[in-house]
Write a protein that holds these residues in place. Structure first.
Motif, PDB file in Angstrom:
ATOM      1  N   ARG A  26       0.980  -1.060   0.203  1.00 21.50           N
ATOM      2  CA  ARG A  26       0.109  -0.094  -0.198  1.00 21.50           C
ATOM      3  C   ARG A  26       0.953   1.297  -0.027  1.00 21.50           C
ATOM      4  N   PRO A  27       0.523   2.158  -0.990  1.00 17.82           N
ATOM      5  CA  PRO A  27       1.301   3.391  -1.080  1.00 17.82           C
ATOM      6  C   PRO A  27       1.433   4.317   0.180  1.00 17.82           C
ATOM      7  N   THR A  28       0.724   4.369   0.926  1.00 14.61           N
ATOM      8  CA  THR A  28       0.661   5.558   2.100  1.00 14.61           C
ATOM      9  C   THR A  28       0.286   4.620   3.397  1.00 14.61           C
ATOM     10  N   ARG A  29       1.002   5.577   4.494  1.00 18.34           N
ATOM     11  CA  ARG A  29       0.969   4.976   5.712  1.00 18.34           C
ATOM     12  C   ARG A  29      -0.656   4.903   6.368  1.00 18.34           C
ATOM     13  N   ASP A  30      -1.389   5.960   5.978  1.00 16.88           N
ATOM     14  CA  ASP A  30      -2.684   5.884   6.319  1.00 16.88           C
ATOM     15  C   ASP A  30      -3.332   4.423   5.669  1.00 16.88           C
ATOM     16  N   GLU A  31      -3.041   4.179   4.476  1.00 13.18           N
ATOM     17  CA  GLU A  31      -3.703   2.887   4.066  1.00 13.18           C
ATOM     18  C   GLU A  31      -3.384   1.772   4.752  1.00 13.18           C
ATOM     19  N   ARG A  32      -1.741   1.543   5.192  1.00 16.09           N
ATOM     20  CA  ARG A  32      -1.282   0.521   5.976  1.00 16.09           C
ATOM     21  C   ARG A  32      -2.188   0.375   7.389  1.00 16.09           C
ATOM     22  N   ARG A  33      -2.146   1.585   7.788  1.00 14.76           N
ATOM     23  CA  ARG A  33      -2.729   1.609   9.124  1.00 14.76           C
ATOM     24  C   ARG A  33      -4.318   1.235   9.138  1.00 14.76           C
ATOM     25  N   ASN A  34      -5.004   1.684   8.302  1.00 13.45           N
ATOM     26  CA  ASN A  34      -6.204   1.140   8.231  1.00 13.45           C
ATOM     27  C   ASN A  34      -6.588  -0.257   7.931  1.00 13.45           C
ATOM     28  N   PHE A  35      -5.406  -0.848   6.980  1.00 15.69           N
ATOM     29  CA  PHE A  35      -5.680  -2.377   6.891  1.00 15.69           C
ATOM     30  C   PHE A  35      -5.522  -2.906   8.218  1.00 15.69           C
TER      31      PHE A  35
END
Length: 132
Positions: free
Chosen positions: A87-96
């Motif tokens: 995932r390209p962004t930290r937010d996407e990784r955190r959401n996952f």
């Protein structure tokens, strides 16, 4: 090489796809998991290669539930770690991680975070050497 699930088709049945009949997501997931079960039985080394592309069209918790029934949680964890690390962004990784935390136990979560960290570093190291 593991057979690919025909994600781009409206239906995984070639005859239905030929006449443009669509399946709902539940049926497509059932077909994908049935095929994953066959791959896991006939060529277990290819199970991850078959599962990995399914993270885009299907929800991770649905894949986890199906993988639990097939005894492939470890394969799911490896694929989920790879998917999340990409995932390209930290937010996407955190959401996952925030989303999936409700669906895994503590040991699975620890293994997922460990594999994710290793995969994230592997992916970023590859990018760092490409730019030099």
């Amino acid at each position: 090489m593991a057979p690919r699930f025909p994600i781009e088709r409206c239906c995984c049945n070639p005859e239905r796809a030929r006449i443009q009949l669509a399946c709902d997501d539940d049926r497509r997931l059932a077909c994908a998991m049935r095929q994953l079960g066959v791959v896991a039985r006939t060529d277990p080394q290819q199970a991850a290669a078959f599962l990995q592309p399914l993270f885009s069209p299907f929800a991770a918790d649905m894949l986890l539930q199906a993988c639990r029934s097939l005894g492939l949680v470890d394969v799911w964890i490896s694929c989920a770690a790879r998917y999340c690390a990409a995932r390209p962004t930290r937010d996407e990784r955190r959401n996952f991680f925030g989303y999936i935390r409700w669906h895994v136990d503590d040991a699975e979560y620890a293994l997922l975070t460990e594999r994710h960290a290793a995969e994230w570093h592997r992916l970023r190291a590859g990018r760092a050497t490409e730019t030099k």
